[in-house]
Design a protein around this motif. Structure first.
Motif, PDB file in Angstrom:
ATOM      1  N   ALA A  13     -53.036 -30.879 110.632  1.00  0.00           N
ATOM      2  CA  ALA A  13     -51.693 -30.418 110.998  1.00  0.00           C
ATOM      3  C   ALA A  13     -51.236 -29.183 110.213  1.00  0.00           C
ATOM      4  CB  ALA A  13     -50.686 -31.548 110.804  1.00  0.00           C
ATOM      5  N   CYS A  14     -52.071 -28.659 109.344  1.00  0.00           N
ATOM      6  CA  CYS A  14     -51.661 -27.510 108.536  1.00  0.00           C
ATOM      7  C   CYS A  14     -51.470 -26.266 109.408  1.00  0.00           C
ATOM      8  CB  CYS A  14     -52.699 -27.225 107.455  1.00  0.00           C
ATOM      9  SG  CYS A  14     -52.186 -25.898 106.343  1.00  0.00           S
ATOM     10  N   PRO A  15     -50.311 -25.618 109.308  1.00  0.00           N
ATOM     11  CA  PRO A  15     -50.057 -24.434 110.136  1.00  0.00           C
ATOM     12  C   PRO A  15     -50.996 -23.262 109.836  1.00  0.00           C
ATOM     13  CG  PRO A  15     -48.173 -24.918 108.700  1.00  0.00           C
ATOM     14  CD  PRO A  15     -49.179 -25.985 108.475  1.00  0.00           C
ATOM     15  N   SER A  16     -51.649 -23.276 108.687  1.00  0.00           N
ATOM     16  CA  SER A  16     -52.575 -22.185 108.360  1.00  0.00           C
ATOM     17  C   SER A  16     -53.778 -22.152 109.298  1.00  0.00           C
ATOM     18  CB  SER A  16     -53.056 -22.317 106.912  1.00  0.00           C
ATOM     19  OG  SER A  16     -53.873 -23.471 106.763  1.00  0.00           O
ATOM     20  N   ARG A  17     -54.068 -23.266 109.937  1.00  0.00           N
ATOM     21  CA  ARG A  17     -55.211 -23.313 110.845  1.00  0.00           C
ATOM     22  C   ARG A  17     -55.072 -22.335 112.011  1.00  0.00           C
ATOM     23  NH1 ARG A  17     -58.313 -28.906 111.751  1.00  0.00           N
ATOM     24  NH2 ARG A  17     -58.838 -29.306 109.581  1.00  0.00           N
ATOM     25  N   ARG A  18     -53.863 -22.093 112.451  1.00  0.00           N
ATOM     26  CA  ARG A  18     -53.641 -21.131 113.548  1.00  0.00           C
ATOM     27  C   ARG A  18     -54.127 -19.746 113.130  1.00  0.00           C
ATOM     28  NH1 ARG A  18     -47.879 -18.947 115.362  1.00  0.00           N
ATOM     29  NH2 ARG A  18     -48.595 -17.377 116.815  1.00  0.00           N
ATOM     30  N   PHE A  19     -53.801 -19.334 111.914  1.00  0.00           N
ATOM     31  CA  PHE A  19     -54.219 -18.029 111.429  1.00  0.00           C
ATOM     32  C   PHE A  19     -55.726 -17.995 111.193  1.00  0.00           C
ATOM     33  CE2 PHE A  19     -54.793 -14.699 108.219  1.00  0.00           C
ATOM     34  CZ  PHE A  19     -54.229 -13.641 108.909  1.00  0.00           C
ATOM     35  N   ILE A  20     -56.270 -19.058 110.629  1.00  0.00           N
ATOM     36  CA  ILE A  20     -57.714 -19.123 110.390  1.00  0.00           C
ATOM     37  C   ILE A  20     -58.469 -19.011 111.708  1.00  0.00           C
ATOM     38  CG2 ILE A  20     -59.588 -20.645 109.635  1.00  0.00           C
ATOM     39  CD1 ILE A  20     -57.601 -21.617 107.419  1.00  0.00           C
ATOM     40  N   GLU A  21     -57.975 -19.683 112.730  1.00  0.00           N
ATOM     41  CA  GLU A  21     -58.606 -19.591 114.052  1.00  0.00           C
ATOM     42  C   GLU A  21     -58.530 -18.162 114.599  1.00  0.00           C
ATOM     43  OE1 GLU A  21     -57.859 -21.197 118.570  1.00  0.00           O
ATOM     44  OE2 GLU A  21     -57.375 -22.547 116.913  1.00  0.00           O
ATOM     45  N   LEU A  22     -57.409 -17.507 114.394  1.00  0.00           N
ATOM     46  CA  LEU A  22     -57.211 -16.142 114.883  1.00  0.00           C
ATOM     47  C   LEU A  22     -58.177 -15.174 114.219  1.00  0.00           C
ATOM     48  CD1 LEU A  22     -55.553 -13.992 116.462  1.00  0.00           C
ATOM     49  CD2 LEU A  22     -54.028 -13.915 114.482  1.00  0.00           C
ATOM     50  N   ILE A  23     -58.247 -15.196 112.902  1.00  0.00           N
ATOM     51  CA  ILE A  23     -59.093 -14.232 112.201  1.00  0.00           C
ATOM     52  C   ILE A  23     -60.534 -14.698 112.067  1.00  0.00           C
ATOM     53  CG2 ILE A  23     -57.197 -13.167 110.932  1.00  0.00           C
ATOM     54  CD1 ILE A  23     -58.598 -14.816 108.478  1.00  0.00           C
ATOM     55  N   GLY A  24     -60.796 -15.960 112.415  1.00  0.00           N
ATOM     56  CA  GLY A  24     -62.151 -16.488 112.332  1.00  0.00           C
ATOM     57  C   GLY A  24     -63.089 -15.862 113.341  1.00  0.00           C
TER      58      GLY A  24
END
Length: 116
Positions: A13-24
């Protein structure tokens, strides 16, 4: 890791995952890297980012734009002129890219020795 952190990307549920997915995505990192030195037009991005297709470039720029990292500037001229640049939010990510570049410079021999 610091236990006082507000984020933990290992948590679902960590919101940082959205950014990690984007830049991943490799193309996203390469577009951000290419734009780090200033605004570029589509053709300039295609030249700098070898191997990217027009379709992938367009999709990647749109995702980065929707997520506030890249700005699109349409000069509304004929012929059309459009430039892409990093937003302030996108520029704030430059330190991470610089750190990654420095790490790669130091460890490229190790990476080259890895099995393909």
């Amino acid at each position: 890791m610091n236990s006082n952190r507000k984020i933990n990307p290992c948590f679902k549920a960590c919101p940082s995952r959205r950014f990690i997915e984007l830049i991943g995505d490799k193309w996203a990192l390469l577009v951000l890297h290419a734009l780090a030195n200033g605004a570029l037009r589509n053709g300039q991005l295609m030249t700098q980012i070898q191997g990217i297709s027009q379709k992938m470039l367009t999709q990647t720029i749109r995702r980065l734009e929707i997520n506030g990292l890249v700005a699109r500037h349409d000069f509304k001229t004929i012929p059309p002129k459009v430039e892409y640049s990093l937003t302030e939010f996108g520029k704030s990510f430059n330190n991470v890219l610089t750190t990654l570049d420095d790490w790669l410079d130091e460890h490229i021999p190790d990476l080259m020795a890895l099995p393909a």
